[in-house]
Every structure is written in structure tokens, then in C-alpha cells.
Design a protein around this motif. Structure first.
Motif, PDB file in Angstrom:
ATOM      1  N   THR A   1       0.220   2.770  50.254  1.00 44.14           N
ATOM      2  CA  THR A   1       1.413   1.922  50.250  1.00 44.14           C
ATOM      3  C   THR A   1       1.775   1.538  48.828  1.00 44.14           C
ATOM      4  OG1 THR A   1       0.854   1.002  52.421  1.00 44.14           O
ATOM      5  CG2 THR A   1       2.411  -0.246  51.080  1.00 44.14           C
ATOM      6  N   ILE A   2       3.052   1.695  48.512  1.00 37.90           N
ATOM      7  CA  ILE A   2       3.610   1.256  47.237  1.00 37.90           C
ATOM      8  C   ILE A   2       4.715   0.269  47.597  1.00 37.90           C
ATOM      9  CG2 ILE A   2       4.821   1.932  45.124  1.00 37.90           C
ATOM     10  CD1 ILE A   2       3.061   4.617  46.947  1.00 37.90           C
ATOM     11  N   ALA A   3       4.745  -0.905  46.949  1.00 40.54           N
ATOM     12  CA  ALA A   3       5.685  -1.937  47.401  1.00 40.54           C
ATOM     13  C   ALA A   3       6.191  -2.804  46.248  1.00 40.54           C
ATOM     14  CB  ALA A   3       5.011  -2.825  48.440  1.00 40.54           C
ATOM     15  N   LEU A   4       7.350  -3.386  46.494  1.00 37.46           N
ATOM     16  CA  LEU A   4       7.900  -4.466  45.691  1.00 37.46           C
ATOM     17  C   LEU A   4       8.127  -5.637  46.637  1.00 37.46           C
ATOM     18  CD1 LEU A   4      10.665  -2.701  43.547  1.00 37.46           C
ATOM     19  CD2 LEU A   4       8.359  -3.329  42.835  1.00 37.46           C
ATOM     20  N   GLU A   5       7.780  -6.811  46.209  1.00 42.04           N
ATOM     21  CA  GLU A   5       7.963  -7.983  47.051  1.00 42.04           C
ATOM     22  C   GLU A   5       8.836  -9.010  46.348  1.00 42.04           C
ATOM     23  OE1 GLU A   5       3.947  -9.197  47.993  1.00 42.04           O
ATOM     24  OE2 GLU A   5       3.983  -7.957  49.785  1.00 42.04           O
ATOM     25  N   GLN A   6       9.793  -9.512  47.084  1.00 43.52           N
ATOM     26  CA  GLN A   6      10.693 -10.584  46.667  1.00 43.52           C
ATOM     27  C   GLN A   6      11.403 -10.284  45.346  1.00 43.52           C
ATOM     28  OE1 GLN A   6       9.363 -14.558  47.280  1.00 43.52           O
ATOM     29  NE2 GLN A   6       8.696 -14.124  49.358  1.00 43.52           N
TER      30      GLN A   6
ATOM     31  N   ALA B   1       3.695  11.531  38.738  1.00 40.13           N
ATOM     32  CA  ALA B   1       4.502  12.508  39.481  1.00 40.13           C
ATOM     33  C   ALA B   1       3.977  12.731  40.899  1.00 40.13           C
ATOM     34  CB  ALA B   1       4.546  13.826  38.724  1.00 40.13           C
ATOM     35  N   ASP B   2       2.742  12.316  41.168  1.00 41.69           N
ATOM     36  CA  ASP B   2       2.137  12.519  42.489  1.00 41.69           C
ATOM     37  C   ASP B   2       2.286  11.317  43.406  1.00 41.69           C
ATOM     38  OD1 ASP B   2       1.278  15.034  41.697  1.00 41.69           O
ATOM     39  OD2 ASP B   2      -0.608  14.242  40.892  1.00 41.69           O
ATOM     40  N   THR B   3       3.047  10.325  42.994  1.00 41.71           N
ATOM     41  CA  THR B   3       3.192   9.111  43.783  1.00 41.71           C
ATOM     42  C   THR B   3       4.650   8.665  43.758  1.00 41.71           C
ATOM     43  OG1 THR B   3       2.263   6.909  44.163  1.00 41.71           O
ATOM     44  CG2 THR B   3       2.581   7.559  41.868  1.00 41.71           C
ATOM     45  N   VAL B   4       4.890   7.478  44.271  1.00 40.15           N
ATOM     46  CA  VAL B   4       6.219   6.867  44.214  1.00 40.15           C
ATOM     47  C   VAL B   4       6.173   5.795  43.143  1.00 40.15           C
ATOM     48  CG1 VAL B   4       7.923   5.513  45.495  1.00 40.15           C
ATOM     49  CG2 VAL B   4       6.686   7.358  46.649  1.00 40.15           C
ATOM     50  N   ASN B   5       7.005   5.943  42.150  1.00 43.00           N
ATOM     51  CA  ASN B   5       7.049   5.012  41.037  1.00 43.00           C
ATOM     52  C   ASN B   5       7.756   3.732  41.482  1.00 43.00           C
ATOM     53  OD1 ASN B   5       7.583   3.634  38.659  1.00 43.00           O
ATOM     54  ND2 ASN B   5       8.241   5.442  37.535  1.00 43.00           N
ATOM     55  N   TYR B   6       7.096   2.594  41.403  1.00 43.26           N
ATOM     56  CA  TYR B   6       7.745   1.361  41.856  1.00 43.26           C
ATOM     57  C   TYR B   6       8.925   0.987  40.976  1.00 43.26           C
ATOM     58  CZ  TYR B   6       4.274  -0.881  38.753  1.00 43.26           C
ATOM     59  OH  TYR B   6       3.483  -1.227  37.695  1.00 43.26           O
ATOM     60  N   GLN B   7       8.956   1.462  39.742  1.00 37.73           N
ATOM     61  CA  GLN B   7      10.147   1.263  38.915  1.00 37.73           C
ATOM     62  C   GLN B   7      11.324   2.051  39.507  1.00 37.73           C
ATOM     63  OE1 GLN B   7       9.694   2.092  34.746  1.00 37.73           O
ATOM     64  NE2 GLN B   7      11.851   1.767  34.313  1.00 37.73           N
ATOM     65  N   GLY B   8      11.046   3.235  40.030  1.00 39.67           N
ATOM     66  CA  GLY B   8      12.075   4.025  40.709  1.00 39.67           C
ATOM     67  C   GLY B   8      12.569   3.343  41.970  1.00 39.67           C
ATOM     68  N   ILE B   9      11.660   2.685  42.691  1.00 37.08           N
ATOM     69  CA  ILE B   9      12.063   1.916  43.874  1.00 37.08           C
ATOM     70  C   ILE B   9      13.041   0.828  43.457  1.00 37.08           C
ATOM     71  CG2 ILE B   9      11.267   0.300  45.648  1.00 37.08           C
ATOM     72  CD1 ILE B   9       8.636   1.884  45.747  1.00 37.08           C
ATOM     73  N   TYR B  10      12.718   0.139  42.362  1.00 32.06           N
ATOM     74  CA  TYR B  10      13.591  -0.931  41.880  1.00 32.06           C
ATOM     75  C   TYR B  10      14.948  -0.384  41.435  1.00 32.06           C
ATOM     76  CZ  TYR B  10      15.364  -5.018  39.499  1.00 32.06           C
ATOM     77  OH  TYR B  10      16.161  -6.063  39.110  1.00 32.06           O
TER      78      TYR B  10
END
Length: 116
Positions: free
Chosen positions: A3-8, A46-55
Motif C-alpha cells: 500500500t502506498i498512500a497520502l492522508e489528509q 520505477a517499480d512502485t507508485v511514487n507518492y509524489q506522482g499521486i499528489y
């Protein structure tokens, strides 16, 4: 699953059905969690989800006023899956703080959960 996440994540945006909401705006809190397979050890971004990209995805979508919060969370999930095809599950929750309802309500909330 990993799990990769951003909260609030806090945004000031202009989502809402009523004209005054599109003029005055409101504070929104956004939670995003995505899951990818954890079939191997990850040692490269490159093998994951960048949380900066999520933002970045969230910021782009939040900047476009929509009448319904449902439209916003749907657009975020769609864009995240396009950007990161490895995502197998997502949960996006959007809170509108102090919604203009003539009542003392901390926030309204819309949440969309998807399994791909």
C-alpha cells in the motif's frame, strides 16, 4: 499487496453544486491509498507508485471545479490507474470541510473504492 498512500492532503478548491461554492470555494481533505503486488523486493522507484506522482494527479484533478465530489474521486482513480497500471486496488476519500448546509457539520465525505 503493498500500500502506498497520502492522508489528509489539503486543497482549497471550488467543487460544488451551488454557485456560491464555485465562487467562494472550500477546504477539502483528500486521502488516497493504492495497492500494488508485492511479488518482489522493491529497490527502485520505477517499480512502485511514487507518492509524489499521486499528489500530482490529485492536484491536477482538484484544480478543475466539478459540481459533484463523486466526479472528483472518479477522475482521480481513473487518472491514477492510467499513470500507474500496476495498481490493483484504490481507495480515494474526499472530505469537504464545513459544507454550506446551514448546520454545524465538520465535513461531508465521498469515498470510492475500486479493485482492478
Amino acid at each position: 499487496m503493498l500500500t502506498i498512500a497520502l492522508e489528509q492532503a489539503s486543497f482549497y478548491a471550488y467543487h460544488g453544486l451551488y454557485q456560491e461554492e464555485t465562487i467562494i470555494g472550500n477546504t477539502f481533505l483528500l486521502d488516497i491509498a493504492v495497492r500494488i503486488p508485492d511479488t518482489r523486493e522493491i529497490d527502485d522507484l520505477a517499480d512502485t507508485v511514487n507518492y509524489q506522482g499521486i499528489y500530482e494527479v490529485a492536484s491536477e484533478i482538484m484544480a478543475i471545479p466539478k459540481p459533484l465530489l463523486e466526479e472528483v474521486v472518479y477522475a482521480i482513480t481513473t487518472q491514477l490507474k492510467e499513470r500507474y497500471p500496476a495498481i490493483q486496488h484504490s481507495l480515494v476519500t474526499l472530505r469537504k470541510m464545513n459544507p454550506p448546509m446551514g448546520a454545524s457539520i465538520r465535513n461531508s465525505l465521498v469515498s470510492l473504492e475500486k479493485t482492478y
